[in-house]
Write an enzyme that holds these catalytic residues in place. Sequence first.
Site, PDB file in Angstrom:
ATOM      1  N   GLY A  17       0.827  -1.208   0.000  1.00 37.19           N
ATOM      2  CA  GLY A  17       0.000   0.000   0.000  1.00 37.19           C
ATOM      3  C   GLY A  17       0.854   1.246   0.000  1.00 37.19           C
ATOM      4  N   CYS A  18       2.175   1.067   0.040  1.00 32.11           N
ATOM      5  CA  CYS A  18       3.107   2.188  -0.035  1.00 32.11           C
ATOM      6  C   CYS A  18       3.736   2.187  -1.422  1.00 32.11           C
ATOM      7  CB  CYS A  18       4.226   2.046   0.997  1.00 32.11           C
ATOM      8  SG  CYS A  18       3.666   2.008   2.698  1.00 32.11           S
ATOM      9  N   GLU A  19       3.926   3.382  -2.000  1.00 32.02           N
ATOM     10  CA  GLU A  19       4.606   3.459  -3.294  1.00 32.02           C
ATOM     11  C   GLU A  19       6.074   3.070  -3.140  1.00 32.02           C
ATOM     12  OE1 GLU A  19       4.140   7.175  -5.312  1.00 32.02           O
ATOM     13  OE2 GLU A  19       1.970   6.945  -5.461  1.00 32.02           O
TER      14      GLU A  19
END
Length: 136
Positions: free
Chosen positions: A50-52
């Site tokens: 969910g993190c770039e």
Amino acid sequence: MSLSPEASQALESFEQARGWEQRARLLMQWGDRLQALDDSEKTEANRVHGCESLVWLVAAQVDGQWQFKAASDARLLRGLLALLLVRVQGLASDELAEVDLGDWFNQLGLERQLSPSRSNGLHAVLQRMAELASNR
């Protein structure tokens, strides 16, 4: 919910910062304080999705209190992670569930620096913390 001495110190230093440039410098300094993860801890199981950017989170519960370590490949995100960790370190599971991420970064004067993707990433980290806490 009261702040730990470290979280209070963070809040105080950011309140005294004048403008974004000083806050950015502080953010980098906090990121440099993050305890390094061993390569053995940078596993897919510890990765926060969910993190770039790449983010890893390791958690341990000691005497009912949560201790977290985190790492990222992005320098600015390391600073944000450090400030998140200083806010949640040593909390019990029920206290962890009550942490208001937006309010914390608002108090630090960093809410405008939280782009939607960074904000989503930090929420993903907090969500992962809550999952780890509820599984123990």
